[in-house]
Design an enzyme around this catalytic site. Structure first.
Site, PDB file in Angstrom:
ATOM      1  N   ASP A   4     -67.391 -24.730  31.479  1.00  0.00           N
ATOM      2  CA  ASP A   4     -66.193 -24.468  30.676  1.00  0.00           C
ATOM      3  C   ASP A   4     -66.090 -22.983  30.345  1.00  0.00           C
ATOM      4  O   ASP A   4     -65.009 -22.384  30.428  1.00  0.00           O
ATOM      5  CB  ASP A   4     -66.226 -25.280  29.372  1.00  0.00           C
ATOM      6  CG  ASP A   4     -65.886 -26.745  29.597  1.00  0.00           C
ATOM      7  OD1 ASP A   4     -65.960 -27.196  30.755  1.00  0.00           O
ATOM      8  OD2 ASP A   4     -65.551 -27.429  28.609  1.00  0.00           O
ATOM      9  N   GLY A  14     -60.077 -32.260  26.037  1.00  0.00           N
ATOM     10  CA  GLY A  14     -60.734 -32.050  27.323  1.00  0.00           C
ATOM     11  C   GLY A  14     -60.205 -30.851  28.076  1.00  0.00           C
ATOM     12  O   GLY A  14     -60.379 -30.753  29.287  1.00  0.00           O
ATOM     13  N   LEU A  15     -59.536 -29.936  27.376  1.00  0.00           N
ATOM     14  CA  LEU A  15     -58.977 -28.760  28.044  1.00  0.00           C
ATOM     15  C   LEU A  15     -59.785 -27.500  27.743  1.00  0.00           C
ATOM     16  O   LEU A  15     -59.275 -26.382  27.846  1.00  0.00           O
ATOM     17  CB  LEU A  15     -57.510 -28.566  27.640  1.00  0.00           C
ATOM     18  CG  LEU A  15     -56.570 -29.716  28.035  1.00  0.00           C
ATOM     19  CD1 LEU A  15     -55.143 -29.403  27.612  1.00  0.00           C
ATOM     20  CD2 LEU A  15     -56.619 -29.974  29.540  1.00  0.00           C
ATOM     21  N   GLY A  16     -61.021 -27.667  27.352  1.00  0.00           N
ATOM     22  CA  GLY A  16     -61.907 -26.520  27.186  1.00  0.00           C
ATOM     23  C   GLY A  16     -61.549 -25.654  25.994  1.00  0.00           C
ATOM     24  O   GLY A  16     -61.735 -24.429  26.026  1.00  0.00           O
ATOM     25  N   SER A  17     -61.062 -26.267  24.927  1.00  0.00           N
ATOM     26  CA  SER A  17     -60.639 -25.478  23.764  1.00  0.00           C
ATOM     27  C   SER A  17     -61.816 -24.765  23.114  1.00  0.00           C
ATOM     28  O   SER A  17     -61.689 -23.608  22.684  1.00  0.00           O
ATOM     29  CB  SER A  17     -59.925 -26.370  22.752  1.00  0.00           C
ATOM     30  OG  SER A  17     -60.695 -27.518  22.462  1.00  0.00           O
ATOM     31  N   SER A  18     -62.968 -25.412  23.055  1.00  0.00           N
ATOM     32  CA  SER A  18     -64.115 -24.771  22.402  1.00  0.00           C
ATOM     33  C   SER A  18     -64.602 -23.585  23.223  1.00  0.00           C
ATOM     34  O   SER A  18     -64.910 -22.520  22.679  1.00  0.00           O
ATOM     35  CB  SER A  18     -65.247 -25.779  22.204  1.00  0.00           C
ATOM     36  OG  SER A  18     -65.800 -26.164  23.449  1.00  0.00           O
ATOM     37  N   ALA A  19     -64.631 -23.741  24.546  1.00  0.00           N
ATOM     38  CA  ALA A  19     -65.067 -22.631  25.395  1.00  0.00           C
ATOM     39  C   ALA A  19     -64.069 -21.487  25.306  1.00  0.00           C
ATOM     40  O   ALA A  19     -64.457 -20.305  25.294  1.00  0.00           O
ATOM     41  CB  ALA A  19     -65.226 -23.094  26.841  1.00  0.00           C
ATOM     42  N   ALA A  20     -62.777 -21.815  25.233  1.00  0.00           N
ATOM     43  CA  ALA A  20     -61.765 -20.762  25.113  1.00  0.00           C
ATOM     44  C   ALA A  20     -61.998 -19.961  23.839  1.00  0.00           C
ATOM     45  O   ALA A  20     -61.931 -18.723  23.843  1.00  0.00           O
ATOM     46  CB  ALA A  20     -60.369 -21.381  25.117  1.00  0.00           C
ATOM     47  N   PRO A  22     -54.024 -27.979  23.220  1.00  0.00           N
ATOM     48  CA  PRO A  22     -54.447 -28.962  22.221  1.00  0.00           C
ATOM     49  C   PRO A  22     -55.969 -28.978  22.107  1.00  0.00           C
ATOM     50  O   PRO A  22     -56.668 -28.774  23.102  1.00  0.00           O
ATOM     51  CB  PRO A  22     -53.921 -30.291  22.768  1.00  0.00           C
ATOM     52  CG  PRO A  22     -53.761 -30.083  24.231  1.00  0.00           C
ATOM     53  CD  PRO A  22     -53.504 -28.618  24.448  1.00  0.00           C
TER      54      PRO A  22
END
Lengths: 425, 425
Positions: B264, B220-226, B216
C-alpha cells in the site's frame, strides 16, 4: 434447460387468443382432425405420424409456430449438452405393442370405434439442474433432479364429444383448445399437447384436461417436459415402461424446443437425480439421504439461447480463464455427486456457492439471482446457486435445518420460495 | 488490502474522543514528548527510535491500541500476500543522510534548535487492487494501481508552539492531537501520524496539519498508507528518494495494520500500476494508454481478516475446486496485465467480470458489491469487480466511453461513483 423463452412455451403468451373451432365446423388441420379422420389414421397402424417435413414435423405449417429454440445443425448441441436428435430416443418399438383400447362413439350417424385415454389422472416431475449447467455443453458432466409430482393432469369428458380437447392449466394461464383458430393458427401449447396425444393414439376430442401445478412456467424448471410426460402418461397409463412415456413426450418437447436433448423428459418421467454427459445416456445417482431444496423464482424472463451464447463468449475469447473455470465446475459436479451419495449437505452447499460464482464469472447470473442466493445463505441455507440457463429463472438452495423456517425467513425478505424434497428414483 | 476494519483505522471511530494535553501540561508519553526531549532524541542521531518491543513498537502501551490486524507468526502472510516484516523494507540508510533542518525555538527560557517540516504541503496516492486480491496470499500475482493525488496534507503553525500537532481530515471525521488524553490513551490515527513524523525527526508540536481527500476511509483504498506517505513526504520534502518516503511511512502503517506488506505504501508513494508477487519486490507496469476507472463505494464495513479466512476455507476444504479457480485468477491477472500494456480495455473488462465471479465463488463478495458491478455494466462499463478484501468496501469498473456519462448513469441508479484515471508512474 427447459423453457428458455416463456413467450414461446408455457409462459405469459400461453394465455393468448384461444383457438376456436374452424368456421366450417371442423378443424382445417390434420392435427385437429375429427373422429373419422382420427380413426382412419389409427387404422394405418399404431404410432404412424403421416407425412413429415425435414424436422419430423408436418410441412407447410412452420409459419404459424415459433421458431425452434435450437435449429438442427450437424455437430451442434442443445444447451444441456445432448446432441440434437431428429427422432425420439431409442426405446421399445411402439409398432409391436397392442393398440390402445377403443370406445364406441357415434358420429355422422355412423358408430365407429375410437381410442380412449388409459388413465384419468397422471403426474410428472419438474426438473432442476443441480450442478453443471452450461458447462455440460462443453463436455462437463451435469446433475439434474426431478421435482416430484410437480404437475398433475386430470381428464373428464366434455358435454360435446366432438368438441376439441380443452386443456386448462390455471397456474400457467393456459386455456387452449387442441384445434386451430379461424386463421388456422394453433397455439404452441395446444400443438405440443396434440402431438403427444396423437403419438399415443389418444383422442383429440370430447375431453377437458386440467393441470394442477406449483411449478412456475418459463423458469427453467422443466415445465414443458412435465406437461408432455404427464399427458403421455395420461394417454398410455401408469404401467407403461418409462422409456415409452419419454419417447411419446418428446413429440411435444420438439414442438416447444425444436431439438431438445431429452434430459428434461427423462427427469420428468423418472424423478430422482441423474448424472448426464453430452452424448451419453443419463445414469441415476442414489442419494445417501433425501435432499431438501428451496426453489426461489426470480420472475425475470430470459432467453436460454442468449445465455448459452454469453457463456460461450468467455470460452472463445478468454480460453486461458475459461478452461480452468470449466475444470472447477467439473470438480463441483464430482464433489456434489459424492456429497449427494454420502448425504453430506454441507459439502453440497459449498459446491452450490462456488458454482454460482463461477457461473457469474461466465456472465450468466443476474442481480436478482445474486440477491436471492445471498438471502438464502443469510436465512440459513447451506448453499445456493442459479439453476439452468440463468439470467433470471430460478435459484435453488440446500436446506440445512428447518425447511419451513428457511421458507419463512426468505418470505420476510420478500423472496417467496417453494420447498421440495429430492429422493432417489 | 488497506484498512480492513474502519473502526481500528480511519473509519467512523476516528472521530472519537480527542486526545488532550496531559494534566501536568506535558504529554506523559515519549511519543508526545516536548521540544527538549525531542531535541535530545535528535542528538542521538537521525532515525533512532529508542527502546522497542518485539514488534518494533514501544513496550507497555499495547493495551491502549487496537490489536494489530495481522499479528506476526512465522510463515504467515498479510492479505496482500507479502510476508510480514518486523522492520521497514530495505532502502538507503537514513543514518547517512544529512540531519533535517533546524529552527530556533524558545522553551523553558532556554533557546534550543528543533527540527522543522521540509514542506508545507504534500500528496499521496490511494490504492486499488486491480486483479489478484486474496489469491496473492496463495502465490498468485496481483496488480495494484495508485489513485493519483488522493490525499493532500497542508501544515501551518499553531498560535501555541508548545501545543501538540493537531491533525484534521474533515472527510474522514478525523480531528486528533498527537498527544495522549488524560487517561494516557492516544488515538491510533494520532499514534500513526506521530510515529511517521518521529521517524522523520519532524516536529510533534506547534503545527496544524489538515488533510483534503476524496478517498473514503476504511474502504480498502489504501487511505492509511496515503496518510502515512503524505506525512512522510511533508516531513522529508518532495525531493527525497521514494524508498525513503516508503520506509518512513511504514512506521505509521505498522500502527494501523500490525505487520503490513508495504505494498500500500509503495503504491501510495509511486502511483501507476505495479505487479506484485508474494515475497518479491513490486515491478511497475507500463500502460498502453491511461485507464479510466470508476470507483463505487458500498459503504458496507467489513473485516479483512474474516474475509481472508473465508477465502481460505474453500482452498482448505474443497481444494479440487479452489485450485483451478486460483489458476483462473492467475490467468485473469496475466491477461489483465497484457491488456493494460496493450491498452485493450475490453479485454481488461472481461477479466474484471470473470475475476469478480471467481471471488464470489470464494465467498468474499457481498450483495451490494454484486449489485454495484451489475449496475456499472448496465450503465456501459466494460467490466466491474470488487477490489481488495471484498465483503463490502468498493467495486471498480473499467470506463469504456464517456466517464461522466457513466458516473451520471450510476448516480441515477443510486450508485454514487468517483472517477479516476490511472497512468504509468
Amino acid at each position: 434447460m427447459g423453457l428458455g423463452d416463456p413467450h414461446g412455451g408455457l409462459g405469459p403468451a400461453a394465455s393468448g387468443p384461444r383457438p376456436r373451432r374452424h368456421r366450417h365446423g371442423r378443424p382445417a388441420d390434420g392435427l385437429g382432425r375429427g373422429p373419422r379422420h382420427r380413426l382412419g389414421r389409427h387404422r394405418r397402424g399404431p404410432c404412424r405420424r403421416g407425412p413429415q417435413g425435414p424436422q419430423g414435423r408436418r410441412p407447410g405449417r412452420r409459419a404459424h409456430l415459433p421458431a425452434p429454440r435450437h435449429p438442427h445443425r450437424p455437430g451442434h448441441h442443445a444447451a444441456d449438452g445432448q446432441p440434437y436428435r431428429r427422432r425420439p430416443p431409442a426405446g421399445p418399438s411402439r409398432a409391436h405393442r397392442p393398440a390402445p383400447p377403443l370406445v364406441a362413439h357415434r358420429t355422422d350417424a355412423v358408430t365407429v370405434p375410437r381410442p380412449a385415454l388409459a388413465a384419468t389422472q397422471a403426474s410428472a416431475c419438474g426438473k432442476v439442474i443441480l450442478l453443471g449447467e452450461h458447462a455440460v455443453v462443453h463436455g462437463v458432466p451435469a446433475l439434474a433432479a426431478g421435482l416430484a409430482d410437480a404437475l398433475t393432469v386430470r381428464a373428464r369428458p366434455l358435454a360435446d364429444p366432438n368438441a376439441p380437447i380443452r386443456l386448462r392449466i390455471p397456474a400457467w394461464d393456459v386455456d387452449v383448445r387442441l384445434a386451430p383458430d379461424e386463421g388456422g393458427r394453433l397455439h404452441p401449447v395446444a400443438e405440443a399437447a396434440a402431438a403427444v396425444l396423437a403419438t399415443c393414439d389418444a383422442p383429440l376430442f370430447g375431453l377437458e384436461i386440467v393441470g394442477e401445478t406449483a411449478l412456475p412456467a418459463g423458469a427453467g424448471l422443466g415445465s414443458s417436459a412435465a406437461l408432455c410426460v404427464a399427458l403421455a402418461r395420461l394417454a398410455l397409463g401408469p404401467d407403461r415402461p418409462v422409456e415409452e412415456i419419454v419417447e411419446a413426450s418428446m413429440a411435444g418437447e420438439r414442438i416447444f424446443h425444436g431439438a431438445p436433448s431429452g434430459i428434461d423428459s427423462e427427469v420428468a418421467a423418472r424423478g430422482g437425480v441423474v448424472r448426464f454427459v453430452r452424448g451419453s445416456s443419463p445414469t441415476p445417482v442414489r442419494l445417501g439421504r433425501p435432499l431438501a431444496l428451496a426453489v426461489l423464482p426470480t420472475g425475470v424472463p430470459r432467453k436460454t439461447a442468449d445465455l448459452v451464447a454469453r457463456f460461450g463468449t468467455l470460452v472463445r475469447e478468454e480460453p486461458g480463464v475459461a478452461t480452468p473455470l470449466l475444470q472447477a465446475i467439473r470438480a463441483c459436479v464430482d464433489r456434489g455427486e459424492a456429497a449427494l451419495r454420502d448425504g453430506d449437505l454441507a459439502s453440497l452447499g459449498r459446491t452450490f456457492d462456488a458454482c454460482h460464482g463461477i457461473l457469474a464469472a461466465f456472465g450468466v447470473s443476474h442481480p436478482r439471482l445474486d440477491a436471492l442466493c445471498a438471502a438464502a445463505r443469510s436465512a440459513g441455507a447451506l448453499g445456493a446457486k442459479l439453476t439452468g440457463a440463468g439470467g433470471g429463472g430460478c435459484a435453488i438452495a440446500v436446506v440445512g435445518g428447518s425447511a419451513e423456517h428457511l421458507r419463512e425467513a426468505l418470505a420476510q425478505e420478500g423472496c417467496p420460495a417453494f420447498l421440495t424434497e429430492i429422493r432417489s428414483s
